[in-house]
Enzyme design. Sequence first.
Site, PDB file in Angstrom:
ATOM      1  N   ASP A  67     -23.345  -1.787 -17.325  1.00 39.37           N
ATOM      2  CA  ASP A  67     -24.287  -0.707 -17.618  1.00 39.37           C
ATOM      3  C   ASP A  67     -23.941   0.017 -18.917  1.00 39.37           C
ATOM      4  O   ASP A  67     -22.858  -0.161 -19.482  1.00 39.37           O
ATOM      5  CB  ASP A  67     -24.360   0.294 -16.450  1.00 39.37           C
ATOM      6  N   ASN A 137     -20.846   7.247  -3.666  1.00 34.67           N
ATOM      7  CA  ASN A 137     -22.120   7.120  -2.930  1.00 34.67           C
ATOM      8  C   ASN A 137     -22.487   5.659  -2.666  1.00 34.67           C
ATOM      9  O   ASN A 137     -23.610   5.365  -2.267  1.00 34.67           O
ATOM     10  CB  ASN A 137     -23.250   7.816  -3.704  1.00 34.67           C
ATOM     11  N   HIS A 139     -22.680   3.204  -4.916  1.00 31.20           N
ATOM     12  CA  HIS A 139     -23.365   2.465  -5.977  1.00 31.20           C
ATOM     13  C   HIS A 139     -22.458   1.392  -6.573  1.00 31.20           C
ATOM     14  O   HIS A 139     -21.235   1.501  -6.543  1.00 31.20           O
ATOM     15  CB  HIS A 139     -23.947   3.402  -7.049  1.00 31.20           C
ATOM     16  N   GLU A 144     -28.071   3.040  -7.909  1.00 27.34           N
ATOM     17  CA  GLU A 144     -27.881   4.171  -7.012  1.00 27.34           C
ATOM     18  C   GLU A 144     -28.486   3.868  -5.635  1.00 27.34           C
ATOM     19  O   GLU A 144     -29.289   2.932  -5.509  1.00 27.34           O
ATOM     20  CB  GLU A 144     -28.555   5.408  -7.621  1.00 27.34           C
TER      21      GLU A 144
HETATM   22  P1  PGA Z   1     -14.740   5.298 -11.014  1.00 32.15           P
HETATM   23  O1  PGA Z   1     -16.272   4.864 -10.929  1.00 32.15           O
HETATM   24  O2  PGA Z   1     -13.958   4.037 -11.226  1.00 32.15           O
HETATM   25  O3  PGA Z   1     -14.683   6.208 -12.190  1.00 32.15           O
HETATM   26  O4  PGA Z   1     -14.398   5.953  -9.731  1.00 32.15           O
HETATM   27  C1  PGA Z   1     -16.626   3.743 -10.188  1.00 32.15           C
HETATM   28  C2  PGA Z   1     -18.123   3.570 -10.208  1.00 32.15           C
HETATM   29  O5  PGA Z   1     -18.852   4.584 -10.294  1.00 32.15           O
HETATM   30  O6  PGA Z   1     -18.591   2.429 -10.133  1.00 32.15           O
END
Ligand code: PGA
Length: 268
Positions: A67, A137, A139, A144
């Site tokens: 992304d 969450n 994702h 999302e």
């Molecule tokens: P993080 O994010 O490694 O900063 O916890 C993971 C994600 O949102 O895929």
Amino acid sequence: MQVIIFDDAQQVAKSAAEWVAELINKKSNPVLGLATGSTPISLYKELVNKHKTGELSFSNTTSFNLDEYLGIDGTNEQSYRHFMNENLFDHVDIDKSKTFLPTCNQGENPREQGLAYEDRIVQAGGVDLQILGIGANGHIGFNEPTSSLASRTRIKTLTQQTLDDNSRLFAADEFQPTLAMTMGIATILDARYVLLMATGKNKAKAVKDMVTGALSAVCPASSLQLHENAIILLDKEAASELDDQEYYLWADKQNCKINLEFGLYHNY
Ligand code: PGA
């Protein structure tokens, strides 16, 4: 799903680095799917070390990131292009013209850009190994909750929870993008192998939903239940809400025995 539980985050990173190294050393034109966020930083450190000690060359590797934010360009320090340069690309021998992120600059048509990214992945031969983190969450990428399980690369509007989780990385007066281009869930499921890393207590609920919850768009990572080769690398804290942790530890021992006897078999 192959769930592997390690004592700590460092071991998760080391194991993930072994997976990447095995692919790169095995295949003449490997295609890596890459992720940003806090979790893979320790993986990239391991890979840079392996490169510096002469164990690993990225010269034939093509990469596709999950992304990229909309509304800022690759020179912005908050962009994922900048993150990748800082954490990996600037420290290894990868050809940057073969490193791709799903961008959509001002004036470009996001639908066309999404399709073009999908095409580019196919032209490269498909992603061999997709690195993933997981949001609190559930994702994956910026897919999302309620993202279509059949989604492809497109624009997503970030949820308030994701914006709050990531706000720690932005200064109070800094622009924080609320939109991003992201590979879709179907794009991720097309990878030959997916390797999801999760560490820390704040991921424990999402990990439980992913591994033992219902297959549902409410937890996009649960879509990995449909993947033939999904490897989930966890530290103890991220695994802490899983029922039957003993079973995963036991199953991993059996897999290690089989690998010792018959060698690793990854069908890249
Ligand atoms: P993080 O994010 O490694 O900063 O916890 C993971 C994600 O949102 O895929």
